[in-house]
Design a protein around this motif. Structure first.
Motif, short mmCIF file in Angstrom:
data_model
loop_
_atom_site.label_atom_id
_atom_site.label_comp_id
_atom_site.label_asym_id
_atom_site.label_seq_id
_atom_site.Cartn_x
_atom_site.Cartn_y
_atom_site.Cartn_z
N ALA A 319 33.33 37.60 28.44
CA ALA A 319 34.36 38.58 28.08
C ALA A 319 34.07 39.24 26.74
N TRP A 320 33.64 38.43 25.78
CA TRP A 320 33.38 38.94 24.43
C TRP A 320 32.17 39.87 24.39
N PHE A 321 31.12 39.48 25.10
CA PHE A 321 29.87 40.23 25.01
C PHE A 321 29.73 41.29 26.09
N GLY A 322 30.58 41.24 27.12
CA GLY A 322 30.42 42.15 28.23
C GLY A 322 29.29 41.71 29.13
N ALA A 323 29.11 40.40 29.25
CA ALA A 323 28.01 39.83 30.00
C ALA A 323 28.52 39.23 31.31
N VAL A 324 27.59 38.64 32.05
CA VAL A 324 27.93 37.95 33.29
C VAL A 324 27.68 36.46 33.08
N ALA A 329 31.82 29.91 38.66
CA ALA A 329 33.21 29.47 38.59
C ALA A 329 33.96 30.11 37.43
N ALA A 330 33.22 30.59 36.43
CA ALA A 330 33.86 31.23 35.27
C ALA A 330 34.44 32.59 35.61
N CYS A 331 34.09 33.11 36.76
CA CYS A 331 34.53 34.46 37.16
C CYS A 331 35.98 34.50 37.59
N LYS A 332 36.60 33.36 37.80
CA LYS A 332 37.99 33.32 38.22
C LYS A 332 38.82 32.46 37.27
N GLY A 333 40.00 32.95 36.94
CA GLY A 333 40.95 32.15 36.17
C GLY A 333 40.79 32.19 34.66
N GLY A 341 36.43 40.79 35.79
CA GLY A 341 35.43 40.94 34.74
C GLY A 341 34.00 40.80 35.21
N CYS A 342 33.72 39.85 36.07
CA CYS A 342 32.34 39.64 36.53
C CYS A 342 31.83 40.85 37.29
N THR A 344 32.96 43.92 37.00
CA THR A 344 32.84 45.01 36.02
C THR A 344 31.56 44.90 35.22
N ASN A 345 31.17 43.67 34.85
CA ASN A 345 30.00 43.46 33.99
C ASN A 345 28.69 43.41 34.76
N GLY A 346 28.74 43.49 36.10
CA GLY A 346 27.51 43.64 36.86
C GLY A 346 27.06 42.47 37.69
N PHE A 347 27.98 41.57 38.07
CA PHE A 347 27.61 40.39 38.84
C PHE A 347 26.81 40.74 40.09
N ASP A 348 27.19 41.83 40.75
CA ASP A 348 26.54 42.21 42.00
C ASP A 348 25.31 43.10 41.79
N ASN A 349 24.98 43.38 40.53
CA ASN A 349 23.82 44.25 40.24
C ASN A 349 22.58 43.45 39.86
N PHE A 350 22.61 42.14 40.06
CA PHE A 350 21.52 41.27 39.64
C PHE A 350 20.17 41.80 40.13
N GLU A 351 20.08 42.18 41.39
CA GLU A 351 18.82 42.62 41.98
C GLU A 351 18.39 43.99 41.47
#
Length: 386
Positions: A319-324, A329-333, A341-342, A344-351
């Motif tokens: 959240a602080w850095f705008g990272a993934v 499990a950190a992506c929820k709650g 947040g995940c 938004t920060n690009g979780f699905d753009n890994f490839e």
């Protein structure tokens, strides 16, 4: 710039994996904490609530372990390598363009994942990632990852967000009616040559670039030529996140490759700033917490590596850095990251991200490539106008 030159000259040789020697044995069992822990880290990676009281993942760790944390902020991967070569640190949050150099240079030691219970919670895409795993041996714990985004001033671009990296590589008139010359920045590190190569992959396919970190002589020359042209546009080369923020606020800079960290800080302050993921894709970083071969506080270091993989810490850092987070499990709650947040920060753009890694002469996409020591000396020349 002086800082980067010092870091670059500290790199005396670039390795070949063919000559790498066998790793030392990792720690067998965890003992009592030694009372101290020193970490070389990127800006914003180790927070104790001094900037924003909501972001503090150090204080609780110190209270629970008795390990007092000190942090040395590094602005570039080359500076991190230089600091680890000098010694006196326990851990480093190394990006992929530094991590394998540290392994080959025997500056970091293999880790015993059995001593890190949260290892099993890591994203499977990262558990055996090639930037921290050599010959099946792990040399660190994944921390967080993300793209090098295109940050831009929304007033300069009006209602036309940039879609391409061409706004920093080619002279043009921006939507505000002014030229981009003198109003853009580029990263002050040799690995930025890969950004030029990534751009050429899309705009000059005849060059045959398959990997921005694996360039033959002709491809490499084309990337340098693009960067020499860009030199006429760049007002300043950046490597310090806070100085880049000041440049966007006060020096008229309107577009640059950047980290989500800068974007988030300025947007939180109400600055007219946003970011985008350009059509050519991006380079990016997947950072690894690595243990110095001569660490004086290995037990505290292992305690920190476990702490860093907790879902709470992972979510807060992201959240602080705008990272993934490296722990899904950190992506929820997480109240700070939010459940969106995940994504938004690009979780699905890994490839889609070309993650930083050190260029070597023996490369997979073609027989012979330009090694990193050439990138170092030639990029210094580009910045110097040569």
């Amino acid at each position: 710039m002086k800082q980067v030159l010092k870091s670059c000259t500290a790199i005396t040789a670039i390795f070949s994996f063919a000559t790498a020697t066998l790793a030392q044995e990792p720690l067998k069992e965890l003992g009592k904490g030694e009372g101290a822990l020193s970490i070389v880290a990127w800006a914003g990676y180790i927070e104790r609530g001094e900037t924003d009281k909501n972001y503090d993942w150090v204080t609780k760790f110190e209270q629970e372990t008795g390990c007092k944390v000190t942090v040395k902020t590094a602005a570039t991967s080359d500076e991190m390598v230089a600091l680890m070569n000098e010694g006196g640190f326990d851990l480093v949050t190394a990006s992929g363009d530094a991590s394998l150099r540290l392994v080959a240079g025997k500056r970091v030691q293999p880790i015993n994942t059995d001593l890190i219970p949260s290892w099993k919670t890591l994203d499977e895409r990262l558990q055996n990632a090639p930037w921290h795993t050599v010959g099946g041996t792990h040399y660190g714990t994944p921390y967080v990852w993300g793209p090098n985004v295109l940050m831009y001033n929304t007033e300069a671009f009006k209602d036309q967000p940039p879609k391409s990296w061409n706004v920093v590589f080619e002279e043009m008139t921006l939507p505000d009616g002014k030229s981009n010359k003198g109003r853009v920045q580029a990263y002050d590190g040799p690995i930025y040559i890969a950004d030029a190569a990534l751009y050429l992959m899309a705009h000059k396919p005849e060059l045959g670039i398959k990997d921005p970190y694996e360039l033959n002589e002709d491809q490499y020359k084309a990337a340098l030529d693009l960067l020499r042209g860009q030199r006429q546009l760049v007002g300043r080369y950046w490597h310090d996140a806070m100085i880049q923020i000041d440049d966007f606020k006060n020096e008229g800079v309107v577009a640059s490759g950047s980290w989500p960290f800068q974007v988030n800080l300025m947007k939180a302050e109400g600055a007219k700033i946003d970011s985008t993921f350009p059509e050519e894709g991006t380079t990016g970083w997947a950072d690894t917490t690595m243990l110095h071969v001569d660490s004086e506080h290995p037990n505290c270091a292992y305690m920190w590596m476990e702490h860093s993989l907790s879902a709470k810490v992972q979510g807060d850092v992201a959240a602080w850095f705008g990272a993934v987070p490296s722990v899904p499990a950190a992506c929820k709650g997480n109240e700070l990251l939010t459940d969106e947040g995940c994504a938004t920060n690009g979780f699905d753009n890994f490839e889609k991200i070309s993650f930083w890694r050190t260029p070597v002469s023996k490369c997979e996409s073609q027989g012979e490539c330009v090694p990193y020591h050439r990138w170092v000396s030639d990029y210094i020349g580009v910045i110097g106008g040569r």
